[in-house]
Design a protein around this motif. Sequence first.
Motif, short mmCIF file in Angstrom:
data_model
loop_
_atom_site.label_atom_id
_atom_site.label_comp_id
_atom_site.label_asym_id
_atom_site.label_seq_id
_atom_site.Cartn_x
_atom_site.Cartn_y
_atom_site.Cartn_z
N TYR A 172 37.07 49.29 37.26
CA TYR A 172 37.29 47.99 37.53
C TYR A 172 37.62 47.81 39.03
O TYR A 172 37.95 48.37 39.71
CB TYR A 172 38.45 47.48 36.69
CG TYR A 172 38.40 47.41 35.29
CD1 TYR A 172 38.11 46.52 34.69
CD2 TYR A 172 38.45 48.51 34.47
CE1 TYR A 172 37.89 46.43 33.44
CE2 TYR A 172 38.30 48.65 33.09
CZ TYR A 172 38.17 47.33 32.57
OH TYR A 172 37.86 47.42 31.11
N GLN A 208 30.40 36.98 32.59
CA GLN A 208 31.75 37.62 33.49
C GLN A 208 31.92 36.50 34.63
O GLN A 208 33.27 36.31 34.94
CB GLN A 208 31.17 38.63 34.06
CG GLN A 208 32.63 39.50 34.58
CD GLN A 208 32.39 41.00 35.06
OE1 GLN A 208 31.63 41.17 36.18
NE2 GLN A 208 32.99 41.95 34.45
N VAL A 212 35.71 35.03 35.24
CA VAL A 212 36.50 34.97 36.41
C VAL A 212 36.98 33.81 36.79
O VAL A 212 38.13 33.66 37.43
CB VAL A 212 35.52 35.75 37.39
CG1 VAL A 212 36.19 35.71 38.74
CG2 VAL A 212 35.38 37.25 37.14
N HIS A 234 41.36 42.04 36.47
CA HIS A 234 40.41 43.19 36.82
C HIS A 234 39.11 42.56 36.16
O HIS A 234 38.99 42.25 34.91
CB HIS A 234 40.85 44.40 36.33
CG HIS A 234 42.13 44.69 36.81
ND1 HIS A 234 43.24 44.48 36.40
CD2 HIS A 234 42.48 46.01 37.65
CE1 HIS A 234 44.33 44.96 36.82
NE2 HIS A 234 43.87 45.86 37.58
N ARG A 235 38.06 42.87 36.91
CA ARG A 235 36.69 42.87 36.14
C ARG A 235 35.81 44.10 36.24
O ARG A 235 36.04 44.93 37.09
CB ARG A 235 36.00 41.83 37.09
CG ARG A 235 35.76 42.25 38.39
CD ARG A 235 34.82 40.93 39.03
NE ARG A 235 34.86 40.88 40.49
CZ ARG A 235 35.01 40.09 41.40
NH1 ARG A 235 34.56 38.81 41.16
NH2 ARG A 235 34.90 40.07 42.55
N SER A 236 35.26 44.39 35.26
CA SER A 236 34.69 45.63 34.73
C SER A 236 33.47 45.75 35.57
O SER A 236 32.51 44.73 35.94
CB SER A 236 34.42 45.82 33.35
OG SER A 236 33.48 45.12 32.82
N ARG A 239 30.35 44.62 33.91
CA ARG A 239 30.29 43.25 33.61
C ARG A 239 30.35 42.63 32.02
O ARG A 239 30.24 41.59 31.86
CB ARG A 239 28.89 42.75 33.95
CG ARG A 239 28.66 42.59 35.56
CD ARG A 239 27.04 42.63 35.99
NE ARG A 239 26.77 41.05 35.44
CZ ARG A 239 27.00 40.10 36.20
NH1 ARG A 239 27.39 40.15 37.44
NH2 ARG A 239 26.40 38.73 35.94
N LYS A 241 33.83 43.14 30.62
CA LYS A 241 35.00 43.04 30.36
C LYS A 241 35.77 42.36 31.37
O LYS A 241 35.39 42.72 32.53
CB LYS A 241 35.58 44.16 29.77
CG LYS A 241 36.87 44.48 29.06
CD LYS A 241 36.98 45.51 28.13
CE LYS A 241 38.13 45.39 27.14
NZ LYS A 241 38.07 46.29 26.09
N VAL A 242 36.92 41.85 31.29
CA VAL A 242 37.92 41.49 32.03
C VAL A 242 39.35 41.61 31.24
O VAL A 242 39.71 41.43 30.35
CB VAL A 242 37.96 39.96 32.37
CG1 VAL A 242 39.23 39.23 33.20
CG2 VAL A 242 36.81 39.38 33.17
#
Length: 292
Positions: A172, A208, A212, A234-236, A239, A241-242
Amino acid sequence: NFSSQTEHEMNTNNFASNTIQKKKHRRMLFKRSALLLGLVYMAHAFSPSIIIKSGSVVSRIEMALSAASTSATSPLDVKNNLFTTIIIFDVENEQEQDDLIDAIQRFVQLVRQEPGFVSANLHKSLDGTKVANYAQWKDETTFLNFRNNAALQQSDEVEFLMKYGPPDSRTYDVFAWESKDKTTQGPTIREGPFVHFAEFDLLSPDLQPRMVELAEQHLGPAMKQEGLISATFHRSHDRNKVINYGQWETLDAIENLKKQPGFSTDTTPYWDGVAINEHHLYELVSVVRGDS
């Protein structure tokens, strides 16, 4: 509206089906390789385990006593100078939760000697169903070097880990954060606050950017909630997951936020149609800092 609702239900059903397939795929990959994003266990390593938490200290090696502690802290890298990976395991009960933490603690005593390792921050959910490791590395290169370490892939203890199934393990970067703690440069993992990992599983990787945007819009209103210390989104990199790593003073404060417009699942939460949100409350188990 009906068409929109039907489309949303189809997206949700497709997401559920895809999630099952992804879990099967993760399990297959896990069985194929003894390495899983840096969480593989070295056989015949430190036979004692350590868990430093009130009422549960188990150790036979003196050096391990100073290696993991809830009195240590780890700053969250809000400027993305470090490489962050978050690994979340599912367990059936508190006994499995303790056994898994015990195994991870043994392994971390070896990992902390690896070049580029910065910290491992172990958390356990209050409901006894999750174990989360918030790990930091110097950079992607050192993380990949560790992940591709052939010696670690040959561990006998992988069989022990496999009984818990493959974890949700991703890398992330931080894209938004706020903190009421003015004594630090940003949120810090430390003993004391209640922690929640809010996991937003996106209905599609293409969503995503929208997630965001929504998270950034609702961060300010959330921080007005009394009792919320910090929130770090956090963003993976894949793309899908957050995650929000949130710190709270009290459990009541968390419940109060859930009643607010946009945050309550009784109405329409702000992530509706974009992601499915799963969140659990955690406490910090230990902080392990690297030797290098």
